[in-house]
Design an enzyme around this catalytic site. Structure first.
Site, PDB file in Angstrom:
ATOM      1  N   HIS A 114     -61.377  29.314   0.797  1.00  0.00           N
ATOM      2  CA  HIS A 114     -61.987  28.006   0.498  1.00  0.00           C
ATOM      3  C   HIS A 114     -61.168  27.201  -0.519  1.00  0.00           C
ATOM      4  O   HIS A 114     -61.227  25.970  -0.526  1.00  0.00           O
ATOM      5  CB  HIS A 114     -63.408  28.192  -0.039  1.00  0.00           C
ATOM      6  CG  HIS A 114     -64.346  28.769   0.989  1.00  0.00           C
ATOM      7  ND1 HIS A 114     -65.604  29.205   0.687  1.00  0.00           N
ATOM      8  CD2 HIS A 114     -64.191  28.978   2.327  1.00  0.00           C
ATOM      9  CE1 HIS A 114     -66.197  29.655   1.783  1.00  0.00           C
ATOM     10  NE2 HIS A 114     -65.352  29.536   2.787  1.00  0.00           N
ATOM     11  N   PHE A 349     -66.282  36.623   1.505  1.00  0.00           N
ATOM     12  CA  PHE A 349     -65.046  36.520   0.726  1.00  0.00           C
ATOM     13  C   PHE A 349     -64.481  35.109   0.590  1.00  0.00           C
ATOM     14  O   PHE A 349     -63.257  34.903   0.662  1.00  0.00           O
ATOM     15  CB  PHE A 349     -63.949  37.434   1.316  1.00  0.00           C
ATOM     16  CG  PHE A 349     -64.455  38.790   1.705  1.00  0.00           C
ATOM     17  CD1 PHE A 349     -65.265  39.510   0.852  1.00  0.00           C
ATOM     18  CD2 PHE A 349     -64.133  39.345   2.923  1.00  0.00           C
ATOM     19  CE1 PHE A 349     -65.757  40.757   1.201  1.00  0.00           C
ATOM     20  CE2 PHE A 349     -64.611  40.583   3.277  1.00  0.00           C
ATOM     21  CZ  PHE A 349     -65.427  41.297   2.416  1.00  0.00           C
ATOM     22  N   CYS A 350     -65.324  34.115   0.393  1.00  0.00           N
ATOM     23  CA  CYS A 350     -64.848  32.730   0.231  1.00  0.00           C
ATOM     24  C   CYS A 350     -63.924  32.306   1.373  1.00  0.00           C
ATOM     25  O   CYS A 350     -63.010  31.498   1.184  1.00  0.00           O
ATOM     26  CB  CYS A 350     -64.143  32.527  -1.114  1.00  0.00           C
ATOM     27  SG  CYS A 350     -65.186  32.828  -2.512  1.00  0.00           S
ATOM     28  N   ALA A 351     -64.157  32.889   2.546  1.00  0.00           N
ATOM     29  CA  ALA A 351     -63.437  32.465   3.752  1.00  0.00           C
ATOM     30  C   ALA A 351     -64.457  32.624   4.872  1.00  0.00           C
ATOM     31  O   ALA A 351     -64.302  33.439   5.779  1.00  0.00           O
ATOM     32  CB  ALA A 351     -62.202  33.317   3.979  1.00  0.00           C
TER      33      ALA A 351
END
Ligand code: PMP
Length: 397
Positions: A114, A349-351
Site C-alpha cells: 500500500h 500484509f498491507c497488500a
C-alpha cells in the site's frame, strides 16, 4: 554472540524456556548490535543538528551529514542525486508523490504494498505479472504505448511472497523510453544492501526499522531536480531559507527543503551504520538456506500452501507466506506465539488485493472450497536459526 539484540529466553505455559523465535522480521527487524553500539557511543554527545554553534551541535551535524554520505555511497549516487531522511518507506513515497511534476504519468503494478499503491491515486496500474519476464514485457508494452513524462514505481522484493522483482531490467526498459523509475527497496535492502547500487533506479526508498536500525528513520534517495522544484513536503523551520515579517517564505534548497523540523539524528546514524554492516558482511547465504528449509517443510504438509505470484523457483528474500487451510489463521498464529514462542504475522500484509488473490489461488491448488481470510507470514533474517524454522514446522505439523 548474535549479531542482533534479542530478548533471550521466554517461558512457555508448559514450563519450557525457549529462545523466542522472531519470524516476523519482515515487519520490523531487531536491532543490529553494531547499530546499538554506535547509537550508545553517540548519546553522550547528543545535541542539535544544523542549529547550534557549540561542540555538540557541530559533532551531531557532522554525524548526520556523514550518515547521508554513507547512504549516497551505498546507492552509488552522483552529483545529480540527493538523499532525504524520512520517517519510513511510506513517508518516502508520499514525499515523492508530492514532488512528481504535474502531468507525469505514474505506472505501477497491482502487486504493490500500500505504501507504493495509495500515494499514486491516478496511476496506470498494470496487472500483477506472473513472472519477472512478464513484468518486463508488460512495462515495455505500456511505455511503448504511453506518451509524455512517466515515472514507473515498483517493488524490489514483495512483502507478501518475498519474490525478487527484475528491477535492473525494468530500469533499463524505463530508461530506454525516457521514463524514470522509483524502487521500493523496503524488503530488498535488509537482505541485499550491497546490491542497492546495481538497481539502476532513479529513486530508492527504504526503512531503517526493517534494516535492523529501529530508530525511526527512512530514506528517499535519487534525482534531485524534481525534489528541488517541488514545494516542501513539510512546511516549517529548517525547510525555510528566509521568512519575511508577513510570513512570505523563500524555501531552502537541498535535502533541508524536505526535512523541516528537528532531524532524526539517531535514526539517520543508525540507518547508515546498518547499511555499512550489511554491506561489509553478507547474511544472504545463510538466509537463503533457511528459506529453502522452510519452504520444503511447508510443501510436505497437507494443510499448508505457500503464496506465490511468480513460478516456484523464482528468487526470494527471507519471506514465506502461506495459507493454513483447516484453522482460523489468527487463532493459529496466537497459539504459535503462546505455546511455542514463535512470532509470525497474520493478515493481508498491507497488500490487500494481492494477498486475497494469492490466498484464493493457494486454496484452489489444495482443492479447498474456501480460501482463508488471512495468510500467515514467516520471515527470516539475521538472528533466525535452524531451530526456529524447525520449531515452526513442528508446530504446524
Ligand atoms: N514496502 C514494502 C515492500 C514493505 O514491506 C513495507 C512495510 N511492510 C513498506 C513498503 C512500508 O514500510 P514502512 O511501514 O516502514 O513505511
Amino acid at each position: 554472540m548474535s549479531d542482533v539484540l534479542s530478548p533471550g529466553e521466554i517461558k512457555l505455559p508448559d514450563g519450557r524456556s525457549v529462545d523466542f523465535a522472531n519470524l516476523d522480521i519482515a515487519a520490523t527487524a531487531p536491532c543490529l548490535r553494531s547499530v546499538a553500539d554506535v547509537v550508545a557511543d553517540l548519546l553522550p554527545y547528543y545535541g542539535s543538528v544544523h542549529r547550534g554553534a557549540g561542540a555538540l551541535s557541530q559533532r551531531c551535524t557532522r554525524e548526520y551529514e556523514l550518515a547521508r554520505e554513507t547512504v549516497a555511497d551505498t546507492l552509488g549516487h552522483g552529483p545529480a542525486d540527493t538523499v532525504i531522511f524520512t520517517r519510513n518507506t511510506t513517508d518516502a513515497f508520499n514525499l515523492l508523490a508530492r514532488a512528481v511534476p504535474p502531468g507525469t504519468t505514474v505506472v505501477t503494478f497491482g502487486a504493490e504494498h500500500h505504501a507504493n499503491l495509495l500515494p499514486w491515486r491516478d496511476a496506470v496500474r498494470l496487472p500483477a505479472p506472473r513472472s519477472p519476464e512478464e513484468a518486463v514485457e508488460a512495462l515495455e508494452r505500456q511505455l511503448y504505448r504511453g506518451k509524455g513524462q512517466t515515472l514507473v514505481s515498483v517493488t524490489a522484493a514483495g512483502n507478501v511472497t518475498g519474490e525478487v522483482w527484475p528491477v535492473a531490467r525494468l530500469a533499463e526498459v524505463a530508461h530506454r523510453f525516457g521514463a524514470r523509475i522509483a524502487v521500493d527497496a523496503a524488503q530488498l535492502a535488509p537482505h541485499a544492501a550491497a546490491s542497492l547500487s546495481g538497481l539502476g533506479a532513479d529513486y530508492v526508498a527504504f526503512s531503517g526499522h526493517k534494516l535492523y536500525a529501529p530508530f525511526g528513520a527512512g530514506v528517499l534517495a535519487g534525482r534531485a531536480d524534481w525534489l528541488e522544484a517541488a514545494e516542501p513536503y513539510l512546511a516549517g523551520g529548517g525547510a525555510s531559507a528566509h521568512v519575511s515579517d508577513d510570513a512570505a517564505v523563500r524555501w531552502a534548497s537541498g535535502p533541508a527543503r524536505h526535512e523541516a523540523g528537528t532531524p532524526n539524528l539517531l535514526g539517520a546514524v543508525a540507518l547508515a551504520t546498518a547499511l555499512r554492516t550489511l554491506r561489509e558482511r553478507s547474511f544472504e547465504e545463510p538466509e537463503a538456506a533457511l528459506v529453502r528449509r522452510l519452504r520444503a517443510g511447508l510443501a510436505a504438509l497437507a494443510h499448508t500452501e505457500e503464496l506465490r505470484l511468480f513460478p516456484a523457483d523464482a528468487q526470494r528474500v527471507g519471506i514465506v507466506s502461506f495459507a493454513v487451510l483447516d484453522r482460523d489463521p489468527a487463532a493459529f498464529a496466537d497459539a504459535l506465539g503462546r505455546d511455542h514462542g514463535i512470532g509470525v504475522r497474520t493478515g493481508l500484509f498491507c497488500a490487500h488485493p494481492l494477498t486475497r488473490r494469492l490466498l484464493a489461488e493457494a486454496a484452489a491448488r489444495k482443492g479447498a472450497d474456501r480460501a482463508p481470510a488471512q495468510a500467515i507470514r514467516a520471515s527470516i533474517g539475521i538472528g533466525t536459526t535452524v531451530e526456529h524454522v524447525d520449531r515452526l514446522l513442528a508446530a504446524l505439523r
